[in-house]
Design a protein around this motif. Sequence first.
Motif, PDB file in Angstrom:
ATOM      1  N   ALA A 124      -8.306  -8.206   1.612  1.00 20.52           N
ATOM      2  CA  ALA A 124      -8.082  -7.278   0.505  1.00 20.52           C
ATOM      3  C   ALA A 124      -8.197  -5.835   0.983  1.00 20.52           C
ATOM      4  CB  ALA A 124      -9.088  -7.526  -0.607  1.00 20.52           C
ATOM      5  N   PRO A 125      -7.312  -4.960   0.484  1.00 21.58           N
ATOM      6  CA  PRO A 125      -7.443  -3.543   0.850  1.00 21.58           C
ATOM      7  C   PRO A 125      -8.739  -2.970   0.285  1.00 21.58           C
ATOM      8  CG  PRO A 125      -5.742  -3.856  -0.829  1.00 21.58           C
ATOM      9  CD  PRO A 125      -6.204  -5.216  -0.416  1.00 21.58           C
ATOM     10  N   ALA A 126      -9.242  -1.918   0.906  1.00 24.38           N
ATOM     11  CA  ALA A 126     -10.516  -1.321   0.498  1.00 24.38           C
ATOM     12  C   ALA A 126     -10.512  -0.920  -0.979  1.00 24.38           C
ATOM     13  CB  ALA A 126     -10.841  -0.120   1.384  1.00 24.38           C
ATOM     14  N   TRP A 129     -11.595  -3.308  -3.994  1.00 26.33           N
ATOM     15  CA  TRP A 129     -12.996  -3.592  -4.312  1.00 26.33           C
ATOM     16  C   TRP A 129     -13.533  -2.676  -5.411  1.00 26.33           C
ATOM     17  CZ3 TRP A 129     -15.267  -7.864  -2.540  1.00 26.33           C
ATOM     18  CH2 TRP A 129     -14.647  -8.506  -1.471  1.00 26.33           C
ATOM     19  N   ALA A 130     -12.788  -1.673  -5.822  1.00 27.94           N
ATOM     20  CA  ALA A 130     -13.257  -0.721  -6.833  1.00 27.94           C
ATOM     21  C   ALA A 130     -13.139  -1.263  -8.257  1.00 27.94           C
ATOM     22  CB  ALA A 130     -12.491   0.588  -6.707  1.00 27.94           C
ATOM     23  N   GLY A 131     -12.483  -2.397  -8.453  1.00 24.92           N
ATOM     24  CA  GLY A 131     -12.299  -2.942  -9.791  1.00 24.92           C
ATOM     25  C   GLY A 131     -13.609  -3.151 -10.533  1.00 24.92           C
ATOM     26  N   GLY A 132     -14.616  -3.628  -9.857  1.00 24.65           N
ATOM     27  CA  GLY A 132     -15.925  -3.821 -10.487  1.00 24.65           C
ATOM     28  C   GLY A 132     -16.540  -2.504 -10.921  1.00 24.65           C
ATOM     29  N   LEU A 133     -16.336  -1.462 -10.128  1.00 24.61           N
ATOM     30  CA  LEU A 133     -16.836  -0.134 -10.487  1.00 24.61           C
ATOM     31  C   LEU A 133     -16.177   0.344 -11.774  1.00 24.61           C
ATOM     32  CD1 LEU A 133     -18.310   2.566  -9.921  1.00 24.61           C
ATOM     33  CD2 LEU A 133     -16.332   3.201  -8.532  1.00 24.61           C
ATOM     34  N   HIS A 146       5.245   3.757 -12.857  1.00 21.76           N
ATOM     35  CA  HIS A 146       6.333   4.623 -12.392  1.00 21.76           C
ATOM     36  C   HIS A 146       6.367   4.709 -10.864  1.00 21.76           C
ATOM     37  CE1 HIS A 146       9.338   7.789 -12.563  1.00 21.76           C
ATOM     38  NE2 HIS A 146       8.603   8.464 -11.694  1.00 21.76           N
ATOM     39  N   PHE A 147       5.206   4.891 -10.267  1.00 23.39           N
ATOM     40  CA  PHE A 147       5.136   5.045  -8.815  1.00 23.39           C
ATOM     41  C   PHE A 147       4.883   3.731  -8.079  1.00 23.39           C
ATOM     42  CE2 PHE A 147       4.084   9.303 -10.413  1.00 23.39           C
ATOM     43  CZ  PHE A 147       5.072  10.035  -9.743  1.00 23.39           C
ATOM     44  N   GLY A 148       4.706   2.641  -8.807  1.00 29.57           N
ATOM     45  CA  GLY A 148       4.448   1.354  -8.166  1.00 29.57           C
ATOM     46  C   GLY A 148       3.152   1.347  -7.378  1.00 29.57           C
ATOM     47  N   LEU A 149       2.128   2.010  -7.907  1.00 36.95           N
ATOM     48  CA  LEU A 149       0.851   2.112  -7.193  1.00 36.95           C
ATOM     49  C   LEU A 149       0.057   0.811  -7.276  1.00 36.95           C
ATOM     50  CD1 LEU A 149      -0.112   5.689  -8.431  1.00 36.95           C
ATOM     51  CD2 LEU A 149       0.915   5.052  -6.248  1.00 36.95           C
ATOM     52  N   PHE A 150      -0.853   0.647  -6.347  1.00 44.03           N
ATOM     53  CA  PHE A 150      -1.747  -0.509  -6.292  1.00 44.03           C
ATOM     54  C   PHE A 150      -0.990  -1.831  -6.236  1.00 44.03           C
ATOM     55  CE2 PHE A 150      -4.330   2.750  -8.553  1.00 44.03           C
ATOM     56  CZ  PHE A 150      -5.303   2.913  -7.585  1.00 44.03           C
ATOM     57  N   GLY A 151       0.142  -1.832  -5.595  1.00 44.94           N
ATOM     58  CA  GLY A 151       0.896  -3.063  -5.407  1.00 44.94           C
ATOM     59  C   GLY A 151       1.730  -3.491  -6.602  1.00 44.94           C
TER      60      GLY A 151
END
Length: 145
Positions: A66-68, A71-75, A113-118
């Motif tokens: 997983a990309p770094a 892991w921020a989803g829990g935050l 719009h930008f297709g961020l985070f996959g």
Amino acid sequence: MPIAALVFVLLAGIGLAVQAPTNAALARTSGSVLLAALASFVAGSVVLALTWAAIDRTSPAALRGAPAWAWAGGLYGACFVAAMAYAAPRLGLATTLTIAIASQLATALVLDHFGLFGLRAAPISVGKVVGVVLVLAGVVLVRRG
């Protein structure tokens, strides 16, 4: 549209609406929004761990790739739960939820719009902007009563 996905999202929406006053009650009882959020996450983590152990059992080693930023989803979730527990008794549940939904939709437009985070890129359109503006107008109307 897959029916199962629709049902799960509808139930999740109901859960989010009920979660704020539930966690606010924990905060009121304990005197701490952070303790209430922690208790909520511990309970949720126990349920997820038991469900994973019972029906999924994907190896935790699968997370190594997983990309770094993933892991921020829990935050984000912890901040959301604490903010909702704090805001709901002060702003009212309907106002709190409409503000949260409006900010989620506005952010979703940018991410799509930008297709961020996959995500698959989905350009912003006039219709989408009008929809978010209508939700923002709803925030104002709900807030004014």
